[in-house]
Design an enzyme around this catalytic site. Structure first.
Site, PDB file in Angstrom:
ATOM      1  N   SER A   1      -6.984  -0.796  13.303  1.00 34.13           N
ATOM      2  CA  SER A   1      -7.025   0.666  13.273  1.00 34.13           C
ATOM      3  C   SER A   1      -6.572   1.275  14.596  1.00 34.13           C
ATOM      4  CB  SER A   1      -8.439   1.137  12.939  1.00 34.13           C
ATOM      5  OG  SER A   1      -8.445   2.497  12.610  1.00 34.13           O
TER       6      SER A   1
ATOM      7  N   GLN B   1     -12.906   5.181  16.789  1.00 32.94           N
ATOM      8  CA  GLN B   1     -11.888   4.209  16.394  1.00 32.94           C
ATOM      9  C   GLN B   1     -11.983   2.938  17.205  1.00 32.94           C
ATOM     10  OE1 GLN B   1     -11.208   5.603  13.347  1.00 32.94           O
ATOM     11  NE2 GLN B   1      -9.394   4.364  13.701  1.00 32.94           N
TER      12      GLN B   1
ATOM     13  N   HIS C   1     -14.087   0.038  15.875  1.00 28.97           N
ATOM     14  CA  HIS C   1     -13.646  -0.710  14.688  1.00 28.97           C
ATOM     15  C   HIS C   1     -13.468  -2.186  15.010  1.00 28.97           C
ATOM     16  CE1 HIS C   1     -12.994   1.469  10.987  1.00 28.97           C
ATOM     17  NE2 HIS C   1     -12.547   2.510  11.644  1.00 28.97           N
TER      18      HIS C   1
ATOM     19  N   GLU D   1      -1.501   6.066  13.112  1.00 24.42           N
ATOM     20  CA  GLU D   1      -2.197   5.978  11.825  1.00 24.42           C
ATOM     21  C   GLU D   1      -3.038   7.244  11.620  1.00 24.42           C
ATOM     22  OE1 GLU D   1      -5.571   3.128   9.670  1.00 24.42           O
ATOM     23  OE2 GLU D   1      -5.383   3.184  11.847  1.00 24.42           O
ATOM     24  N   HIS D   2      -3.942   7.487  12.554  1.00 24.53           N
ATOM     25  CA  HIS D   2      -4.760   8.702  12.555  1.00 24.53           C
ATOM     26  C   HIS D   2      -4.323   9.580  13.723  1.00 24.53           C
ATOM     27  CE1 HIS D   2      -7.481   5.499  10.914  1.00 24.53           C
ATOM     28  NE2 HIS D   2      -7.654   6.411   9.974  1.00 24.53           N
TER      29      HIS D   2
ATOM     30  N   ASP E   1     -12.321   9.338   7.099  1.00 22.81           N
ATOM     31  CA  ASP E   1     -12.710   7.954   6.829  1.00 22.81           C
ATOM     32  C   ASP E   1     -13.672   7.858   5.660  1.00 22.81           C
ATOM     33  OD1 ASP E   1     -11.207   6.537   8.588  1.00 22.81           O
ATOM     34  OD2 ASP E   1     -12.789   6.186  10.051  1.00 22.81           O
TER      35      ASP E   1
ATOM     36  N   GLU F   1      35.810  -0.117 -13.012  1.00 22.00           N
ATOM     37  CA  GLU F   1      35.049  -1.172 -12.333  1.00 22.00           C
ATOM     38  C   GLU F   1      35.338  -2.556 -12.913  1.00 22.00           C
ATOM     39  OE1 GLU F   1      31.148   1.198 -10.613  1.00 22.00           O
ATOM     40  OE2 GLU F   1      30.883  -0.113 -12.344  1.00 22.00           O
TER      41      GLU F   1
ATOM     42  N   HIS G   1      30.939  -3.129 -20.862  1.00 20.71           N
ATOM     43  CA  HIS G   1      30.300  -1.823 -20.705  1.00 20.71           C
ATOM     44  C   HIS G   1      31.090  -0.751 -21.458  1.00 20.71           C
ATOM     45  CE1 HIS G   1      27.978  -3.735 -17.525  1.00 20.71           C
ATOM     46  NE2 HIS G   1      27.320  -2.605 -17.279  1.00 20.71           N
TER      47      HIS G   1
END
Length: 428
Positions: A233, A255, A258, A322-323, A356, A410, A415
Site C-alpha cells: 500500500s 498507511q 499496513h 494509489e491513494h 478503506d 485484403e 470473407h
C-alpha cells in the site's frame, strides 16, 4: 522520513522509487511454486502452507460449522459497522450499472452492446499481520451485483489453522460461495490451475505483498485475468498551510502501519507544514500498537518541498499514487490537473481510512505507479462487454458491397464469398 527541498526534475525517478524488489528477483520463487501446484495440487498447497504459515492444514475448505461459530464471535457493534459499510459499497457500485447501448448504424444494420458477468472469480484476502475483512466488501459486493456465479475466496490461516472470525462473517454476509484456508503465492497458483480443493477461476482479484502481486502477473500467462497489479500500500498527501498537520500525520501513519514495505509521501509548498507534520508523526507514532511496522515503513517514505502548485502536481502525476489526499487552498487546481491516481480524497475531513472502509468507493487500487494505466476495482471489473449485431435483407444490401471490396483488397476471398452468396440469393 527524509525531506527533499526543491529537487531537480532529473532526480524525480530515483526519488519516487517504491521500496519493492523487482519482478525479476521475485519471479523465480513464484514460478517454482506455480509449477509445483500445477503438478501436485493440494499436496503442494500443504507444503507451502506449513512453510510460510507454520501450520498443517488437512482440509482447506472452511466448513459451515466454522462459519456459524465465527458469526457468534463478532461483536454486534462490529456487525453493524460492517453492515453500514456494505450498504454504502452496494449503493456506489450499483449506481455503476449501465444500460444496453443499441444503435442502427445504417438501415437494416442493428448493433448493440450488453454486459455479462464473469462466471468464476477468485478473491485474495490478505491475512498476515492484519486480517483485511474490509477487502471482502470491496470485492464480493460488486461481484454479487455483477451476477458472478462462483465467488471463491482464499485467505491465509493463522498458526492454529483458523481464519479470523470477521473474515468469515463478512464473507458469508456478502455471498462468497467458497472459502479456503490458503494464502500467498500458492493461493494464486491454486486459483490459476485448480486443485483438489480450489476451483479454477477466470479472474483473480485482491491486493497482497510483492510476491502475491508477481504471482497474479504470472497467472496471466496461464489464461487467467487479474484486476491489476496491486502490491504494498501507498499514500501521497498534497498539503499546504491550510492543512491540519495532525490530520496529515495521522493519514501518513494510517498507511505506514499496513506493512514494512508500505510507502507514504508528503508533497508541500510549505516548509512550515512539513516541520509541523514531522513533529506530529513523532508524537502519534509512539501511541500506535503497530509502531514498529510503521517506523520501518516511514524509512521508505519522503517529504518533498516544492516551489509551487504546478511542480507539486507534476510530481504527483509522475508518482501515480494509489491513494491521494488533497488538503490545499486551491484544491480545484490539484483535482483537475491530477491525471494519475487510484483514489482521491479531498479536504481536511476526508481521511483515506474512510475509503478503506465505509464511504462506498473501492479500496482495491493500482499501486507502484500502475495508476498511470489501470483503474481501481469497480463494477465493470467483474463484467465483460459483449457486442451483438443483426442485419436484415435491407441491411446486407446496403453494407454488402463495401464488405466485398474490403475483403477482396485484403486478399480474403472466403470473407468476400460469405457476403456475395447472400447478395446473390436476394437477386433470385
Amino acid at each position: 522520513m527524509k525531506t527533499y527541498k526543491n529537487p531537480d526534475k532529473s532526480e524525480w525517478p530515483k526519488l519516487l522509487l517504491r521500496p519493492t524488489q523487482t519482478f525479476e528477483v521475485v519471479e523465480p520463487v513464484v514460478a517454482e511454486i506455480f509449477e509445483k501446484v500445477q503438478d501436485e495440487g493440494d499436496k503442494t498447497l500443504r507444503t507451502y502452507t506449513q512453510k510460510f504459515d507454520g501450520v498443517d492444514i488437512l482440509n482447506f475448505k472452511v466448513s459451515e460449522q466454522e462459519i456459524f461459530e465465527a458469526i457468534d464471535l463478532v461483536s454486534e457493534d462490529l456487525k453493524q459497522a460492517i453492515s453500514m459499510a456494505k450498504s454504502n459499497v452496494e449503493k456506489f457500485h450499483s449506481a455503476q450499472k449501465t444500460a444496453i447501448i443499441e444503435l442502427e448504424t445504417m438501415p437494416g444494420v442493428s448493433c448493440w452492446q450488453e454486459k455479462r458477468p464473469i462466471q468464476k472469480v477468485g478473491l485474495y484476502i490478505p491475512g498476515g499481520t492484519a486480517p483485511l475483512f474490509s477487502t471482502i466488501l470491496m470485492l464480493a459486493v460488486p461481484a454479487k451485483i455483477a451476477g458472478c456465479e462462483e465467488i471463491v475466496l482464499c485467505t491465509p490461516p493463522n498458526g492454529e489453522g483458523e481464519i479470523h472470525p470477521a473474515i468469515l462473517y463478512t464473507a458469508q454476509l456478502c455471498g462468497v460461495t467458497q472459502i479456503l484456508k490458503v494464502g500467498g503465492i500458492q493461493a494464486i497458483a491454486g486459483m490459476t490451475f485448480g486443485t483438489e480443493s480450489i476451483p479454477k477461476v477466470y479472474k483473480i482479484f485482491g491486493p497482497g505483498n510483492q510476491y502475491v502481486t508477481v504471482a497474479k502477473q504470472l497467472a496471466t500467462k496461464y489464461g487467467v485475468a487479474i484486476d491489476m497489479p496491486a502490491g504494498p500500500s501507498e499514500l501521497l498527501v498534497a498539503a499546504d498551510d491550510t492543512a491540519n498537520a495532525a490530520f496529515v500525520a495521522s493519514d501518513l501513519l494510517s498507511q505506514a502501519e499496513h506493512g514494512m514495505d508500505s510507502q507514504v509521501v508528503l508533497v508541500s509548498t510549505s516548509e512550515r507544514l512539513l516541520e509541523a507534520v514531522t513533529k506530529e508523526i513523532g508524537l502519534q507514532l509512539e501511541e500506535l500498537p503497530r509502531k514498529e511496522i510503521a517506523k520501518k515503513a516511514i524509512k521508505n517514505s519522503r517529504f518533498i518541498l516544492v516551489e509551487n502548485n504546478q511542480v507539486a502536481v507534476d510530481i504527483i502525476n509522475e508518482y501515480g499514487p494509489e491513494h491521494y489526499i488533497v488538503c490545499v487552498a486551491d484544491e480545484d487546481f490539484y483535482v483537475q490537473n491530477t491525471i494519475n491516481a487510484g483514489s482521491v480524497f479531498i479536504g481536511n475531513y476526508t481521511p483515506e481510512s474512510a475509503g478503506d472502509y465505509a464511504s462506498g468507493t473501492n479500496h482495491t487500487l493500482p499501486t507502484n505507479g500502475y495508476a498511470k494505466q489501470y483503474s481501481g476495482v469497480n463494477l465493470d471489473s467483474f463484467m465483460k462487454s459483449m457486442t451483438f449485431q443483426k442485419i436484415s435483407k435491407e441491411g446486407i444490401l446496403g453494407i454488402g458491397k463495401a464488405v466485398e471490396l474490403m475483403a477482396e483488397a485484403e486478399g480474403l476471398q472466403a470473407h468476400k464469398n460469405a457476403v456475395t452468396l447472400r447478395l446473390n440469393s436476394l437477386k433470385n
